[in-house]
Design a protein around this motif. Structure first.
Motif, PDB file in Angstrom:
ATOM      1  N   UNK A  28      52.563  51.967  39.127  1.00 31.10           N
ATOM      2  CA  UNK A  28      53.945  51.844  39.602  1.00 31.10           C
ATOM      3  C   UNK A  28      54.003  51.003  40.883  1.00 31.10           C
ATOM      4  N   UNK A  29      52.968  51.148  41.713  1.00 26.36           N
ATOM      5  CA  UNK A  29      52.978  50.470  43.008  1.00 26.36           C
ATOM      6  C   UNK A  29      52.662  48.979  42.904  1.00 26.36           C
ATOM      7  N   UNK A  30      52.019  48.592  41.778  1.00 22.05           N
ATOM      8  CA  UNK A  30      51.662  47.175  41.637  1.00 22.05           C
ATOM      9  C   UNK A  30      52.880  46.271  41.584  1.00 22.05           C
ATOM     10  N   UNK A  31      54.027  46.877  41.265  1.00 21.66           N
ATOM     11  CA  UNK A  31      55.266  46.108  41.121  1.00 21.66           C
ATOM     12  C   UNK A  31      55.620  45.336  42.400  1.00 21.66           C
ATOM     13  N   UNK A  32      55.173  45.858  43.538  1.00 23.46           N
ATOM     14  CA  UNK A  32      55.548  45.224  44.811  1.00 23.46           C
ATOM     15  C   UNK A  32      54.845  43.856  44.977  1.00 23.46           C
ATOM     16  N   UNK A  33      53.731  43.651  44.285  1.00 22.16           N
ATOM     17  CA  UNK A  33      52.965  42.411  44.479  1.00 22.16           C
ATOM     18  C   UNK A  33      53.754  41.172  44.028  1.00 22.16           C
ATOM     19  N   UNK A  34      54.262  41.139  42.748  1.00 24.92           N
ATOM     20  CA  UNK A  34      55.063  39.942  42.392  1.00 24.92           C
ATOM     21  C   UNK A  34      56.303  39.794  43.257  1.00 24.92           C
ATOM     22  N   UNK A  35      56.906  40.910  43.672  1.00 23.17           N
ATOM     23  CA  UNK A  35      58.098  40.818  44.527  1.00 23.17           C
ATOM     24  C   UNK A  35      57.758  40.105  45.838  1.00 23.17           C
ATOM     25  N   UNK A  36      56.657  40.500  46.478  1.00 26.36           N
ATOM     26  CA  UNK A  36      56.318  39.901  47.772  1.00 26.36           C
ATOM     27  C   UNK A  36      55.936  38.433  47.604  1.00 26.36           C
ATOM     28  N   UNK A  37      55.284  38.127  46.474  1.00 23.55           N
ATOM     29  CA  UNK A  37      54.874  36.743  46.247  1.00 23.55           C
ATOM     30  C   UNK A  37      56.113  35.837  46.076  1.00 23.55           C
ATOM     31  N   UNK A  38      57.087  36.348  45.326  1.00 22.59           N
ATOM     32  CA  UNK A  38      58.283  35.522  45.094  1.00 22.59           C
ATOM     33  C   UNK A  38      59.107  35.406  46.378  1.00 22.59           C
ATOM     34  N   UNK A  39      59.137  36.474  47.179  1.00 23.36           N
ATOM     35  CA  UNK A  39      59.834  36.388  48.472  1.00 23.36           C
ATOM     36  C   UNK A  39      59.186  35.319  49.352  1.00 23.36           C
ATOM     37  N   UNK A  40      57.852  35.283  49.291  1.00 23.89           N
ATOM     38  CA  UNK A  40      57.130  34.292  50.102  1.00 23.89           C
ATOM     39  C   UNK A  40      57.534  32.877  49.684  1.00 23.89           C
TER      40      UNK A  40
END
Lengths: 264, 260
Positions: A28-40
């Motif tokens: 469930x926590x892995x979801x934050x990784x693509x979010x942070x990458x796209x924000x970057x």
């Protein structure tokens, strides 16, 4: 004090339950990784297009760490409103209401138990991703300074979500209300864009609402951990917590009179 | 022809079932439209401040958001069980569909309607109308692009959820890739470098649900139409083949299930 030991036990049980399925917790926590990458990707282009190193005091690095904190708070909180709505729909609320504990304290202890490890895992994965992309946070002590505000944010989230959940006593299906609340929190809480980047009139409006105390306040404190900001964020948060707890208790007492249990 | 008749019968039943709770249906439809309006306001605020992201402005975002919302909505409405396929597989609920004389995959995915999808579907048209790109031939392209993007999306759901035949519970993975698909689909494609774009056309085909259909709606080119057609038929074929391969491994739990 003895009165609260049962709620502490409920908190502990839910906390341990959340560790029972580590794969589920990590997945469930892995979801934050693509979010942070796209924000970057987005903010790198936005800062470059604006031709500046900082916008209203926030650099690209600060912005990414700010967003990591807002995402951690948001992704960490459990779906209380949906759970309460399901309890009403399947009739299991009858079994919770007749137990020797307070319904709202039970929901709060249980929700906090679910939140802690979810948030820690999101902070770890989100933090590592942002660290790799833009480097360490400018003020690492912000982690400690922001902790009380993050806990306050979850109390605020609980109050608002529990109120939405209580509306299930009347309308049963609360999905639409939760979507709208979530999106209002996105906008007026500064979840995807720091409020500092908003037009002035909108900043003033958003900062006066409870959503900003639940997301923007803790995240801004995390990237700018000053004493003045700490006092400002915590005072506003306390004001909203007291107000919303009062409204929640009144809504709960009135809601009980409207509840119809379908079965169980 | 028989399959089409069967599909219409299922959709009619789904609609009648949703209409049984009219207030809930309307709340979900209106709620989802309001939800989308509020969410899109974030992009309006963003573009108010930054104007342009490597050639993409707020008008392009209206079209991209619109096509993504409508494609998502149409899949939710007509093939709502595609979102829960891994759950159906894991709980042995395919038994019911296997015992029926109809195509298993089609019957399974079309057996559920998600009412809020109507809100997404309608919102997409509103978003396109507000984009400033609206023309009547553009609307025809919008309809075609929506169908093709919905095909890609449904196929993607079937592909990822069918992995449950091999790996069991997939709810976390399914949620992760679904969120990635929708998130990457809504962001301007000009943000991404060539490697990222390759991923967005293949592993997570978000570009075929957002950026490419949006480009096709703004102006017709054979290239974008070709990409959409190839993507839709390619992914659909892959999805059907993977589901069939998985079905050969399916083991019933012999549980007694009631399908409502």
């Amino acid at each position: 004090m003895k009165k609260f030991s049962k709620y502490w036990s409920i908190f502990e049980i839910t906390l341990l339950n959340s560790l029972a399925y580590p794969g589920e917790l990590v997945g469930r926590s892995l979801m934050i990784i693509p979010f942070m990458w796209i924000f970057y990707q987005l903010w790198k282009v936005a800062f470059s297009a604006a031709g500046v190193d900082a916008i209203n005091g926030l650099t690209l690095q600060d912005t990414l760490w700010y967003l990591m904190m807002t995402e951690t708070i948001e992704l960490g909180r459990p779906p209380i409103a949906r759970t309460m709505s399901e309890n009403v729909k399947d009739g299991s609320v009858a079994y919770i209401l007749n137990k020797p504990y307070d319904f709202l304290w039970y929901q709060f202890s249980s929700a906090m138990g679910e939140t802690i490890f979810r948030a820690i895992m999101n902070a770890i994965f989100g933090g590592l991703t942002v660290w790799l992309l833009v480097g360490a946070p400018a003020h690492p002590q912000g982690f400690l300074v922001a902790i009380p505000a993050v806990l306050g944010a979850w109390v605020l989230h609980f109050c608002i979500n529990a109120m939405i959940g209580l509306s299930a006593f009347v309308v049963e299906d609360v999905a639409a209300f939760t979507w709208i609340y979530q999106k209002l929190a996105f906008i007026f809480g500064g979840m995807l864009i720091p409020l500092d980047f908003y037009p002035q009139w909108m900043q003033t409006l958003a900062k006066a609402m409870p959503f900003s105390s639940a997301l923007y306040g803790p995240a801004r404190l995390f990237v700018s951990p000053t004493m003045d900001l700490f006092i400002g964020v915590m005072s506003l948060q306390m004001f909203w917590i007291i107000t919303l707890v009062f409204v929640l208790v009144v809504a709960y007492r009135r809601g009980l009179t409207q509840l119809t249990v379908n079965g169980g | 022809m028989n399959t089409l008749k069967f599909l219409f019968a299922i959709w009619k039943t789904n609609l009648q079932s949703a209409m049984e709770y009219r207030a809930s249906f309307l709340t979900q439809v209106i709620g989802m439209m309001v939800n989308n309006f509020i969410y899109f306001a974030i992009w309006i605020i963003f573009f108010e401040r930054f104007k342009d992201v490597r050639g993409w402005g707020v008008n392009d975002m209206y079209v991209t958001f619109g096509i993504l919302a409508s494609a998502f909505g149409i899949v939710s409405l007509f093939f709502g069980n595609a979102f829960m396929l891994s759950d159906v597989i894991n709980k042995g609920r395919l038994d019911y569909y296997l015992s029926m004389p109809k195509p298993v995959l089609l019957h399974t995915v079309s057996s559920r309607m998600i009412s809020s999808g109507m809100g997404d579907f309608a919102y997409g048209f509103v978003s396109y109308a507000l984009s400033g790109y609206f023309t009547w031939d553009g609307l025809a392209r919008f309809l075609l692009a929506m169908l093709l993007a919905a095909t890609v999306f449904a196929a993607f759901l079937i592909l990822t959820q069918s992995l449950a035949f091999w790996f069991g519970m997939m709810s976390n993975f399914s949620n992760l890739v679904l969120n990635a698909m929708l998130t990457f689909g809504i962001y301007p494609i000009t943000l991404f470098d060539n490697y990222a774009k390759l991923i967005l056309f293949t592993i997570i085909p978000a570009a075929l649900m957002g950026a490419v259909p949006a480009e096709f709606i703004r102006a017709f080119t054979w290239q974008t139409l070709g990409q959409l057609l190839l993507g839709a038929f390619g992914f659909l074929t892959l999805a059907i083949l993977l589901f069939r391969a998985g079905l050969r491994r399916y083991e019933s739990g012999s549980a007694i299930q009631t399908e409502v």
